[in-house]
Write an enzyme that holds these catalytic residues in place. Sequence first.
Site, PDB file in Angstrom:
ATOM      1  N   ASP A  10     -38.390  48.052  28.401  1.00 20.94           N
ATOM      2  CA  ASP A  10     -36.965  47.894  28.113  1.00 20.94           C
ATOM      3  C   ASP A  10     -36.762  48.105  26.615  1.00 20.94           C
ATOM      4  OD1 ASP A  10     -34.301  47.319  28.229  1.00 20.94           O
ATOM      5  OD2 ASP A  10     -34.522  45.211  28.770  1.00 20.94           O
ATOM      6  N   ASP A 104     -32.234  52.986  29.221  1.00 17.16           N
ATOM      7  CA  ASP A 104     -33.127  52.246  28.327  1.00 17.16           C
ATOM      8  C   ASP A 104     -34.191  51.400  29.015  1.00 17.16           C
ATOM      9  OD1 ASP A 104     -31.334  50.459  29.385  1.00 17.16           O
ATOM     10  OD2 ASP A 104     -30.879  49.449  27.504  1.00 17.16           O
ATOM     11  N   GLU A 105     -34.405  51.562  30.318  1.00 20.78           N
ATOM     12  CA  GLU A 105     -35.461  50.776  30.958  1.00 20.78           C
ATOM     13  C   GLU A 105     -36.041  51.520  32.154  1.00 20.78           C
ATOM     14  OE1 GLU A 105     -34.412  47.152  33.037  1.00 20.78           O
ATOM     15  OE2 GLU A 105     -32.297  47.747  33.085  1.00 20.78           O
TER      16      GLU A 105
END
Length: 353
Positions: A10, A104-105
């Site tokens: 993350d 973003d993860e």
Amino acid sequence: MAQRKIIHVDCDCFYAAVEMRDDPSLRDVPLAVGGEGGRGVVTTCNYRARAFGVRSAMPGSEARRLCPGLVTVPPDMGRYRAVSQQVMAILREMTDLVEPLSLDEAFLDVTDVDAFKGSATLMARHLRERVSREVGITISAGVAPNKFLAKIASDWRKPDGLFVITPPEVADFVSELPVEKLFGVGQVTAARLHALGVKTCGDMQALGADVLIEKFGKQGYRLFEMAHGRDNRPVVVSRVAKSVSVERTFSQDLPDRSACDTVMPALVADLNLRLSRKGQHKPIHKLFVKIRYSDFSTHTLERVRESVTEPALVDFQPLLEELMPKDRPVRLLGVGVRFRNDDAPVTQLRLFD
């Protein structure tokens, strides 16, 4: 069967991290990314801003009241997508089994990876070092035997942290885990569990599956499984789906439609990223918008849009306007597409090709 090794990564305050990387003058100030107008909403913020109590989805006016020195910059989704692709490319050099969840993860299944003598911990450490060195931002990582625990672990030592839950540690770890940490347990479900005397996963284990199923239906069994740290979901690189959507639940209600308008670009960007990651080029049949208000009533509006190939913000705005004719506090906002129900073959592409 080999014990699975799952990594969840993350990016730390992703949008803000990209802005600080590209403009060093922003590194030492409280920074928010979001709408700059009087009715703008914070999309994300750096940790200096969070120290003042600023949070995602907070109205900009309240954020500035909490942090008078807050610097706000507008989001640049094209730049964030490019950085996301850099990060995901690094992850895919470790394994092909990468499941991006958003810009973003992502999850990685490294069970059968021989690098670093098969140590998922060393793999995660290597990935964090590479992203920091080559991309210029930090990521937090969690290592565990399944997706549920890996995601919890990645949040355990944020920012820029690594936390590992080994199989022998699972039972002790989950026994003290607050029920609020479980996926799908929001304020309402947590309150119902608390009313039953359940504050931790250990309490839930003691309550038993039968009572949980009686009180919560099918969700009760899923809660019972998570309370024991069990999660058999695979890391999915691509799948054939009837629909694809993204939604976001806000820790603080969005106050009005203007605030929703501020959040929509990031949702649409995440939707298009998810479509490309899944490698599905089926014809789009419908677009839809989903809203859950502060009273927990949920409403969805969909419209046929067969000429759309890559959904854009302008395609969803009329649906939001129709679905939300007047201002009301919004707890959850989502966008999605439904595919035409036919037997046409699905073309699966490699991620990032």
